[in-house]
Design an enzyme around this catalytic site. Sequence first.
Site, PDB file in Angstrom:
ATOM      1  N   SER A 693       0.806  -1.228   0.000  1.00 58.29           N
ATOM      2  CA  SER A 693       0.000   0.000   0.000  1.00 58.29           C
ATOM      3  C   SER A 693       0.837   1.275   0.000  1.00 58.29           C
ATOM      4  O   SER A 693       0.280   2.369  -0.109  1.00 58.29           O
ATOM      5  CB  SER A 693      -0.938   0.011   1.206  1.00 58.29           C
ATOM      6  OG  SER A 693      -0.201   0.015   2.410  1.00 58.29           O
ATOM      7  N   LYS A 736      -6.155   3.779   8.679  1.00 60.79           N
ATOM      8  CA  LYS A 736      -5.165   4.677   8.071  1.00 60.79           C
ATOM      9  C   LYS A 736      -5.660   6.114   8.042  1.00 60.79           C
ATOM     10  O   LYS A 736      -4.924   7.051   8.381  1.00 60.79           O
ATOM     11  CB  LYS A 736      -4.852   4.197   6.657  1.00 60.79           C
ATOM     12  CG  LYS A 736      -4.100   2.872   6.600  1.00 60.79           C
ATOM     13  CD  LYS A 736      -3.882   2.419   5.171  1.00 60.79           C
ATOM     14  CE  LYS A 736      -3.127   1.106   5.122  1.00 60.79           C
ATOM     15  NZ  LYS A 736      -2.941   0.611   3.751  1.00 60.79           N
TER      16      LYS A 736
END
Length: 818
Positions: A693, A736
């Site tokens: 990611s 996140k």
Amino acid sequence: MSEPNPNTQIPETLPVCPVRGSVIYPTMVMPIEAGRPVSIRAIDEALARDKVILIASQRDKELEEPGPDDMYLVGTACNILRMRKNSDGSVQMLVQAFARVRVKQYEQRKGYLEAAVEAIPESQDKEVELKALFREVKARFETVLKEGKYLSPETAQFVLNLEDPSQLADYIAFHVDFKLEDKQKLLEIASAAERLKRVLVLLDAEIELMETQRRIQQQVKEEIDRNQREYFLREQMKAIQRELHGEEGDQEVEELREKIEALNLPEAVRGEVERELSRFARMHPDSAEASVVRTYLDWIVSLPWNTRTTDQIDLTEAAKILDEEHYGLEKVKDRVLEYLAVRKLKLERVRKGELREEEINKGPILLFVGPPGVGKTSIAKSIAQALGRKYYRISLGGARDESDIRGHRRTYIGAMPGRIIQGLRQAGSKNPVFLLDEVDKLGTSYQGDPAAALLELLDPAQNKDFTDHYLGVPFDMSEVLFICTANFPDSIPGPLMDRMEIIEFTSYIEQEKLEIAKRYLLPRQIGENGLKESQVVFTDAALSRLITSYTREAGVRNLEREIGTVLRKSARGLLESGKKRVRILDQDLEKYLGPVRFLPEAEAREPQVGVATGMYYTPVGGDIMFVEVSATPGKGGLIITGKLGEVMKESARAAVTYAKRNAERFGIPLEKFDNTDLHLHVPAGAIPKEGPSAGIAITSAVVSALTGVPVRNDVAMTGEITLTGRVLPIGGVKEKVLGARRAGIREVILPRQNQTDLSDIPAYLRQNLRFHFAENLDEALDWTLVGGLKALENRAKPKGAKAKKVKARPKTPPPARA
């Protein structure tokens, strides 16, 4: 019996006297008692005319006032010989039937029925056939009498003395207990031969019925005789046992026998248990084998073979109970409420007869997966409370013997059932909530694999006949609601995982931890530390700082410990200072807990070349990280530091390849790749980092380092990349984004395919955040670099050339040029 008058004329219309449950045939003289108004008025009307009345049966004997549609269409014309009225208003009359008549039409008169009728003439039959049928019917009637059919001797002799075939058929039909429909059918048949045939069939059926009754009676008698014989033998055995062992052993056997009878065991189980009980009755009570059998029978009689708790199917009350004990965990609560809703609908279908009762008792098999401390174990107990069921927990951590699950065979000394059967005995219910805790920590050894033993138990198609090695008989486990918990699902074997419905528990975000601390942890710790709620004021700011600066975990266990530490020190301070109340502020935490232990990353102060802000997710929550790339003279090498995993290294190589492929468009000289070394570093080098990611962040830092265009410091980014520049979806979006928000970031770049994941973040936490959704790296670079994509492409133009208009955020990626 009187002979009918053949010269009696039948009027065209007759009053009708309805009768219930009987039929009168011609030539019979019968007393009739009438109490219903409809009958009494018909009798009065017949007496007022020529004393002829129609006796007809009604189809439904329960009707008090039958109408024309409720009457049969064939009856008997009768002369009223005598009539007497009783004091209660009822009427008794003596009638003589003389002809079969067919009703052409019923008409409703004032209070009674009247019928237009016509006589049914007797048909002529062959004399030989009639005589043969006459003899056969009389013989069968005698057989019926011999088989035990009771008729008074006078009636039986009268019927046997009849010489007229027509009368024989009618009188037998009247005196034998045939059904009303059969008697009516005989009345409607004009031919004497056909009536005799019909009576013959009915008599044969009656004989067969009587023979069946006699056979059943004989079987019952034999069973009674056998039971009596067994009883006498058992009593003799008791006497012998008393002489050998005294009264105690015999009493114990009888107590066990009574308990087994009361259990209503399944047939397969009953046979095995009775065999063991018979063995036990013949043993000396003090023998070693008797002790083994006694223990086995004690286990059998103590299990809940048919004992169940009634489910609480009030959805509102169940939801209230779940919310009282746990904050959040909406997926789990929804699944429990869905189970209750389905069960409620099934119960309604069972009441209507649309579904079998055993179909409603099947319980789901759930697997709660998540990090430690997020409430997997505690929510299971709340589920049991919400359902109104018993609760039992089995910790499987470290279990490495198959016998832990299925028990030991009785051939071994000290054998016992497995923990599943032990749990059922302790729960005392056939449908408890079973928590199989830590199924991912099962071990294996030479003694077997307990995970393999769970395959049958956790399979809805098989656990109806779960067989424990110790019991040796099947026990129905299909009504148990199994809940398993695990931290690392990768450790669970595939076949076992396939049998369970997985529900994932994510780590709590800071706002959820704050609510949990205020609602549950703080009140509990206040009580455990001898304080009252009126003595302590723990501010929200102090709790928030405690969560972010003194704990770092997915759950709330350490948070509760730290709250307990603060309250213990506060309790001591209250006693030493003599104060009645303490107020705990955020700046007081250093006094109670010492220096801050965790300092979350903060937004960079200014845009920098080669430094991009990425986002990461761990089981303890999300945060930001800085990806640093430095371009130095060299030979075109790529140096990677910061303890990055293999996948993250591959993302770095893909980013360099993407930059090289688009070098001309971005204004990067190709020879720069040959004489420049790129050094990629992610700080916190002692912490392992892995995952795809960080692709957007690495690409932004690489392009920035090669072009000298700074990366914006107020934007955090996440997303996997491909060589062609596509941006692929990633996981952990909620954690996140909240980590970036905590660090002061207000703009976030996400893959477009992750746009739907924002629904997991509460709306109030999305406020003041701006989201960009990228399908390709061109869109991402336009948002991450200072000046956007235009700044890069302007660098690529020759000096003095006219600038072309460039879209700020292209919706489709332009073709890559070598």
